[in-house]
Motif scaffolding. Structure first.
Motif, mmCIF file in Angstrom:
data_model
loop_
_atom_site.group_PDB
_atom_site.id
_atom_site.type_symbol
_atom_site.label_atom_id
_atom_site.label_comp_id
_atom_site.label_asym_id
_atom_site.label_seq_id
_atom_site.Cartn_x
_atom_site.Cartn_y
_atom_site.Cartn_z
ATOM 1 N N TRP A 135 -14.746 71.101 58.960
ATOM 2 C CA TRP A 135 -15.621 69.928 59.038
ATOM 3 C C TRP A 135 -15.809 69.245 57.694
ATOM 4 O O TRP A 135 -16.189 68.070 57.641
ATOM 5 C CB TRP A 135 -16.975 70.313 59.644
ATOM 6 N N VAL A 136 -15.554 69.937 56.592
ATOM 7 C CA VAL A 136 -15.612 69.277 55.282
ATOM 8 C C VAL A 136 -14.556 68.173 55.224
ATOM 9 O O VAL A 136 -14.761 67.117 54.622
ATOM 10 C CB VAL A 136 -15.391 70.296 54.152
ATOM 11 N N VAL A 137 -13.417 68.392 55.855
ATOM 12 C CA VAL A 137 -12.347 67.399 55.909
ATOM 13 C C VAL A 137 -12.541 66.469 57.098
ATOM 14 O O VAL A 137 -12.415 65.236 56.978
ATOM 15 C CB VAL A 137 -10.977 68.100 55.999
ATOM 16 N N THR A 138 -12.870 67.036 58.253
ATOM 17 C CA THR A 138 -12.972 66.249 59.476
ATOM 18 C C THR A 138 -14.053 65.173 59.384
ATOM 19 O O THR A 138 -13.853 64.036 59.829
ATOM 20 C CB THR A 138 -13.268 67.178 60.668
ATOM 21 N N ALA A 139 -15.211 65.512 58.828
ATOM 22 C CA ALA A 139 -16.305 64.537 58.727
ATOM 23 C C ALA A 139 -15.871 63.325 57.916
ATOM 24 O O ALA A 139 -16.169 62.178 58.262
ATOM 25 C CB ALA A 139 -17.530 65.200 58.095
ATOM 26 N N TYR A 140 -15.159 63.576 56.824
ATOM 27 C CA TYR A 140 -14.672 62.493 55.964
ATOM 28 C C TYR A 140 -13.664 61.621 56.713
ATOM 29 O O TYR A 140 -13.764 60.383 56.718
ATOM 30 C CB TYR A 140 -14.045 63.101 54.711
ATOM 31 N N VAL B 213 -17.520 50.519 47.747
ATOM 32 C CA VAL B 213 -17.411 51.385 46.577
ATOM 33 C C VAL B 213 -18.750 52.067 46.299
ATOM 34 O O VAL B 213 -18.807 53.269 45.994
ATOM 35 C CB VAL B 213 -16.950 50.596 45.333
ATOM 36 N N GLY B 214 -19.848 51.314 46.420
ATOM 37 C CA GLY B 214 -21.179 51.894 46.202
ATOM 38 C C GLY B 214 -21.500 53.013 47.173
ATOM 39 O O GLY B 214 -22.018 54.068 46.786
ATOM 40 N N VAL B 215 -21.186 52.801 48.467
ATOM 41 C CA VAL B 215 -21.431 53.842 49.476
ATOM 42 C C VAL B 215 -20.575 55.068 49.183
ATOM 43 O O VAL B 215 -21.041 56.216 49.278
ATOM 44 C CB VAL B 215 -21.141 53.296 50.892
ATOM 45 N N THR C 239 -14.955 53.431 60.536
ATOM 46 C CA THR C 239 -15.575 52.340 59.781
ATOM 47 C C THR C 239 -14.567 51.359 59.204
ATOM 48 O O THR C 239 -14.946 50.252 58.802
ATOM 49 C CB THR C 239 -16.438 52.883 58.611
ATOM 50 N N THR C 240 -13.293 51.713 59.172
ATOM 51 C CA THR C 240 -12.288 50.830 58.590
ATOM 52 C C THR C 240 -12.296 49.435 59.227
ATOM 53 O O THR C 240 -12.372 48.425 58.514
ATOM 54 C CB THR C 240 -10.887 51.460 58.685
ATOM 55 N N PRO C 241 -12.223 49.304 60.560
ATOM 56 C CA PRO C 241 -12.251 47.954 61.140
ATOM 57 C C PRO C 241 -13.587 47.248 60.938
ATOM 58 O O PRO C 241 -13.632 46.023 60.847
ATOM 59 C CB PRO C 241 -11.958 48.204 62.628
ATOM 60 N N LEU C 242 -14.682 48.005 60.855
ATOM 61 C CA LEU C 242 -15.994 47.390 60.642
ATOM 62 C C LEU C 242 -16.103 46.786 59.249
ATOM 63 O O LEU C 242 -16.712 45.724 59.066
ATOM 64 C CB LEU C 242 -17.101 48.427 60.857
ATOM 65 N N GLN D 55 -19.517 59.694 52.443
ATOM 66 C CA GLN D 55 -18.422 59.340 51.542
ATOM 67 C C GLN D 55 -17.281 58.685 52.320
ATOM 68 O O GLN D 55 -16.709 57.674 51.891
ATOM 69 C CB GLN D 55 -17.934 60.596 50.825
ATOM 70 N N GLY D 56 -16.955 59.244 53.471
ATOM 71 C CA GLY D 56 -15.900 58.676 54.307
ATOM 72 C C GLY D 56 -16.237 57.281 54.811
ATOM 73 O O GLY D 56 -15.359 56.423 54.928
#
Length: 504
Positions: free
Chosen positions: A51-56, A84-86, A63-66, A110-111
């Motif tokens: 989940w450390v990888v999956t959550a990211y 960048v700030g997020v 969120t990419t299309p958003l 972060q993701g």
């Protein structure tokens, strides 16, 4: 105001700030892999390692299309700086995490920021750079992305060994701050804002469906929970398809899938994304637990895989551009990735380290062929007005595949560990008495074999699907007439997408 003009100067300083954001997004997908054994041991969450990888990956994908829509609504420069700030906030909080649950939550934040780094940077570059100058910028990107991707595991290992695993996150801060300052001060961009509708319903349904699938795969659920999660996933994804067919500005435009090759490219992207991320995140477990290598050494030992992948991407792009033929590339990629994953089943607790490292080369080469060919098939299979959406779709699908692959094969890995101590680190494992140490080495090796078998199965599916790709001359699209008519019927008020990128 900086605008693209024929023969005008390229704003190299400002673009360097955008490139830093692209590097951050690429680097953080792989930098954590070699630090994961130490992280899991210190925070006591070996069973939730995936989940450390999956959550990211999950939040990056959805969120990419958003972020793309946010650029239309709020301005591309403002959207990029916000992303960048997020990302930096998530990086700092991840470094400060005291429990595995906190780390997973902050990695998700972060993701969410990472989803806007690449899409925002490429959108701004398309605005700032004249079409005739775009190959120069694309050449720089084509070099930086593979270097960042290949260097991630090594940098993560170096930071973990010589500073602390938390620096795998803190290292983003100076780079991100530099990107913020450069873009804020060196770029003046005025992009037309449009009344773009954000497909909130589609984004929410996609997130819900993929999250339910991921939970189902990683937990294998308790009594009754598996059926409930499966039902939620099925209903959400079916509803998502229905919403996308009616939405004015869908997250994934359904018209893209009218072409057979485009659809096959997304299937291949999903499969290679799943196998690639699983291998990159679990091979270091073998190298550190079973072979007793340091985090830095495990990063170095993955270099044949990474370099094979980068070399195959570069060679494939050039060959496809020169010959115009591409069908053989995903077929060869699927075959090599399958063979490479099966070759890695030869790994045993006593396999010489040099042999273990060399064996990864074949799998990496297959991944590179699949990654490059599916990207080009996607771009050449879309109408010009849909290039941005097509590029976003292949990135989203590949990232979703990585998220699901890490979750599914991570569950296989955890199940094969046989109840190992969740607080075990490579250092503690090396200090165990002989029989206990050998048991840990055997259990981790068996767990990695399970991951590799799953990766081989995914690669075999990709090999089979690749045979269905049609060899259509570059520049011609399947169903071009129908697609053009559909585009005319729903005219897009936004500016035209930037020119189709050349392969790296």
């Amino acid at each position: 105001m900086t605008t693209p003009r024929p023969g005008g100067r390229i704003p190299y300083l400002g673009i360097s700030g955008l490139m830093l954001g692209i590097v951050l997004g690429a680097l953080d997908g792989t930098i954590v892999g070699t630090a994961l054994p130490t992280i899991a041991g210190e925070l006591g969450g070996l069973d939730r390692l995936s989940w450390v990888v999956t959550a990211y990956l999950l939040t990056t994908a959805v969120t990419t299309p958003l972020w793309g829509k946010a650029g239309d609504l709020l301005g591309r420069k403002g959207a990029y700086l916000t992303a960048v700030g997020v990302f930096l906030a998530g990086s700092v909080l991840s470094g400060l995490a005291q429990t595995m649950d906190q780390l997973i939550a902050f990695r998700a934040l972060q993701g969410a920021g990472a989803g806007g780094l690449m899409v925002g940077a490429f959108a701004l570059i398309g605005t700032l750079v004249a079409p005739e100058d775009s190959p120069k910028v694309q050449a720089v990107t084509g070099v930086m992305l593979p270097v960042a991707f290949a260097g991630g595991p090594l940098l993560g290992g170096l930071l973990t060994d010589h500073l602390d695993w938390r620096w795998a996150f803190y290292v983003n801060v100076p780079v991100g701050v530099a990107a913020l300052l450069i873009v804020s001060l060196a770029l003046t961009v005025r992009t037309p804002r449009v009344k773009a509708r954000v497909d909130w319903a589609g984004a929410l349904l996609l997130t819900t469906g993929v999250l339910a699938l991921t939970l189902l795969a990683s937990r294998a659920g308790g009594p009754g929970s598996g059926a409930a999660l499966a039902a939620v996933a099925a209903v959400s994804l079916a509803w998502f398809v229905r919403v996308e067919l009616r939405a004015e500005e869908p997250v994934i435009p359904p018209r893209l899938f009218r072409g057979r090759n485009f659809t096959l490219a997304q299937v291949l992207s999903l499969l290679v994304g799943a196998g690639m991320l699983a291998a990159l995140n679990y091979l270091p477990q073998y190298l550190q637990f079973a072979r007793g290598q340091s985090s830095t050494a495990s990063g170095l030992l993955l270099l044949p895989l990474m370099l094979g992948m980068v070399a195959a991407q570069l060679a494939s792009g050039r060959l496809i551009t020169r010959t115009g033929r591409y069908r053989a590339h995903p077929v060869a990629g699927g075959a090599l990735m399958t063979a490479g994953a099966l070759l890695l089943l030869l790994l045993e607790p006593d396999t010489p380290t040099a042999v273990a490292s060399a064996l990864t080369l074949v799998m990496g080469t297959g991944m590179g062929l699949l990654l490059q060919s599916t990207t080009l098939i996607t771009l050449y299979g879309a109408e010009p007005r849909d290039l941005g959406a097509a590029s976003g779709t292949v990135t989203l699908v590949r990232t979703l595949g990585g998220s699901l692959g890490v979750a599914v094969l991570g569950a296989v890995f955890t199940a094969r560990l046989g109840g190992a101590d969740p607080g075990l680190t490579p250092e503690r494992a090396a200090a165990l008495p002989g029989p206990a140490r050998d048991a840990v080495r055997a259990a981790v090796t068996d767990g990695v074999h399970g991951v590799l078998l799953g990766a081989a199965a995914l690669a075999a599916l990709a090999f089979a699907a690749a045979w269905l790709v049609r060899e259509i001359p570059l520049g011609r699209r399947e169903g071009a007439g129908a697609a053009t008519e559909a585009a005319a019927a729903s005219a897009d008020p936004r500016p035209a997408d930037p020119p189709r990128p050349r392969p790296a």
